[in-house]
Design an enzyme around this catalytic site. Structure first.
Site, PDB file in Angstrom:
ATOM      1  N   ARG A  21       0.026  41.884  96.220  1.00 51.58           N
ATOM      2  CA  ARG A  21       0.889  41.583  97.358  1.00 51.58           C
ATOM      3  C   ARG A  21       0.827  40.099  97.709  1.00 51.58           C
ATOM      4  O   ARG A  21      -0.154  39.429  97.456  1.00 51.58           O
ATOM      5  CB  ARG A  21       0.440  42.446  98.549  1.00 51.58           C
ATOM      6  CG  ARG A  21       1.342  42.378  99.774  1.00 51.58           C
ATOM      7  CD  ARG A  21       0.969  43.483 100.750  1.00 51.58           C
ATOM      8  NE  ARG A  21       1.631  43.307 102.040  1.00 51.58           N
ATOM      9  CZ  ARG A  21       1.064  42.736 103.095  1.00 51.58           C
ATOM     10  NH1 ARG A  21      -0.173  42.287 103.007  1.00 51.58           N
ATOM     11  NH2 ARG A  21       1.713  42.603 104.227  1.00 51.58           N
TER      12      ARG A  21
ATOM     13  N   ARG B  15      -6.785  41.167 109.418  1.00 50.59           N
ATOM     14  CA  ARG B  15      -8.195  40.853 109.217  1.00 50.59           C
ATOM     15  C   ARG B  15      -8.988  41.253 110.449  1.00 50.59           C
ATOM     16  O   ARG B  15      -8.476  41.207 111.582  1.00 50.59           O
ATOM     17  CB  ARG B  15      -8.398  39.343 108.979  1.00 50.59           C
ATOM     18  CG  ARG B  15      -7.694  38.791 107.757  1.00 50.59           C
ATOM     19  CD  ARG B  15      -8.443  39.153 106.478  1.00 50.59           C
ATOM     20  NE  ARG B  15      -7.871  38.512 105.328  1.00 50.59           N
ATOM     21  CZ  ARG B  15      -6.864  38.983 104.592  1.00 50.59           C
ATOM     22  NH1 ARG B  15      -6.312  40.142 104.931  1.00 50.59           N
ATOM     23  NH2 ARG B  15      -6.394  38.329 103.547  1.00 50.59           N
TER      24      ARG B  15
ATOM     25  N   LYS C 245     -13.166  45.909  98.303  1.00 54.09           N
ATOM     26  CA  LYS C 245     -11.877  46.402  97.816  1.00 54.09           C
ATOM     27  C   LYS C 245     -12.043  47.174  96.521  1.00 54.09           C
ATOM     28  O   LYS C 245     -12.629  46.692  95.561  1.00 54.09           O
ATOM     29  CB  LYS C 245     -10.910  45.243  97.619  1.00 54.09           C
ATOM     30  CG  LYS C 245      -9.488  45.681  97.276  1.00 54.09           C
ATOM     31  CD  LYS C 245      -8.520  44.527  97.385  1.00 54.09           C
ATOM     32  CE  LYS C 245      -7.112  44.915  97.026  1.00 54.09           C
ATOM     33  NZ  LYS C 245      -6.147  43.835  97.259  1.00 54.09           N
TER      34      LYS C 245
END
Length: 324
Positions: free
Chosen positions: A123, A322, A188
């Site tokens: 992205r 965030r 992640k």
């Protein structure tokens, strides 16, 4: 010329996959090139993340045996009731790019899988690091009769589908980060890139890109954030063919329901796995920042942010979230 080189490299990989030594001469005879050409192909393969080493007098060998994606095995695991068409390629620039370029020729539910991507995309224009044979890189084509408006929250649905699949595997503590990531212990694990094609007022098609870290090489250094892979989590080998089939089946079932009912039936699953629910976060779009308390998502897939006692929806696009 490029197609022939790709075929040669695929043959070399299949020969090396079992982890045994193969001499340069034997490999050359197998693929019909000289030993020096074999050396050049091996160099290319190491550059895309395949851990090949050579020993004088013995030849080339992988550091460990490699389980390759198997188109026939995946199709068998999907079962006869599945309408998904699956194609496995060895090395590609990007599975999303390939599906986008052929979108109008592909059946609904078509899936492209690659062992490696030379120009994997994430992205916001970021690169998705895609070393050979160590992860899942897949893209699915799906057509929506309701047009653009029927796709609201699609990337969130895909994240929920990945999480469902991982739960089935026994991995029950993953979290979903709005709008397109799957995390495990704040690192992640997977990412999603949805790209939409079509015109307003007519059917629209989506290219659903999924990347999942399975067993990354120790030498990976290009990823710019904390990350984890499935083998590190489970401490045992992961059958990529079984995982791919599970994700395809899960996602196909959920997309069918999503077309009829939207995101509403899946909100509770998102809430259960929401990485930032009731956490103070900031949304970043270019140089702008908006701070607030994350209050989950709405039926349109927007992030609900509480600021000064007021809760407002914020949609995807170029926004990044965030933790404050």
């Amino acid at each position: 010329m490029r197609k022939k080189a790709a075929q040669t490299r695929s043959l070399l990989i299949k020969q090396l996959a079992n982890g045994d030594f193969n001499s340069g001469e034997l490999l050359g005879e197998l693929v019909g090139v000289s030993r020096s050409a074999v050396a050049n192909h091996i160099k290319y393969l190491t550059n895309i993340g395949l851990d090949v080493f050579s020993v004088k007098g013995r030849g080339y060998r992988l550091a460990s045996p490699l389980q390759l994606l198997d188109q026939n095995k995946i199709s068998a695991l999907l079962g006869q009731q599945s309408t998904n068409v699956v194609e496995v390629v060895s090395i590609i620039d990007s599975t999303n790019t390939y599906v986008k370029e052929h979108l109008h020729q592909l059946p609904k539910g078509y899936v492209c899988l690659a062992e490696a991507q030379t120009h994997g995309r994430g992205r916001r224009g970021k690169t998705w690091v895609s070393p050979f044979g160590s992860s899942i890189y897949m893209s699915m084509a799906w057509t929506f009769k309701g047009g653009y408006q029927s796709m609201a929250g699609l990337s969130l649905l895909v994240g929920i589908a990945i999480n469902r699949s991982l739960k089935t595997m026994g991995i029950k503590d993953c979290k979903l980060k709005w709008p397109n990531d799957v995390f495990h212990n704040c690192r992640k694990l997977a990412g999603i890139l949805v790209e939409v094609e079509g015109q307003v007022g007519s059917d629209a098609s989506a290219v659903i890109g999924i990347g999942i870290n399975v067993d990354l090489p120790n030498a990976v250094s290009e990823i710019d954030q904390p990350f984890v892979d499935l083998v590190s989590i489970t401490q045992k080998p992961v059958d990529r063919n079984e995982l791919v089939a599970l994700i395809i089946l899960t996602l196909t079932t959920m997309l069918t329901e999503f077309e009829l009912k939207g995101l509403a039936p899946f909100l509770s699953e998102w809430r259960e796995a929401d990485l930032f629910y009731n956490e103070y976060v900031y949304l970043e779009s270019g140089s702008n920042r908006i701070h607030g308390l994350s209050k989950g998502i709405n039926e349109g897939g927007a992030l609900m942010l509480e600021n000064a006692g007021k809760v407002t929806p914020h949609h995807g696009g170029e926004i990044s979230v965030r933790k404050s």
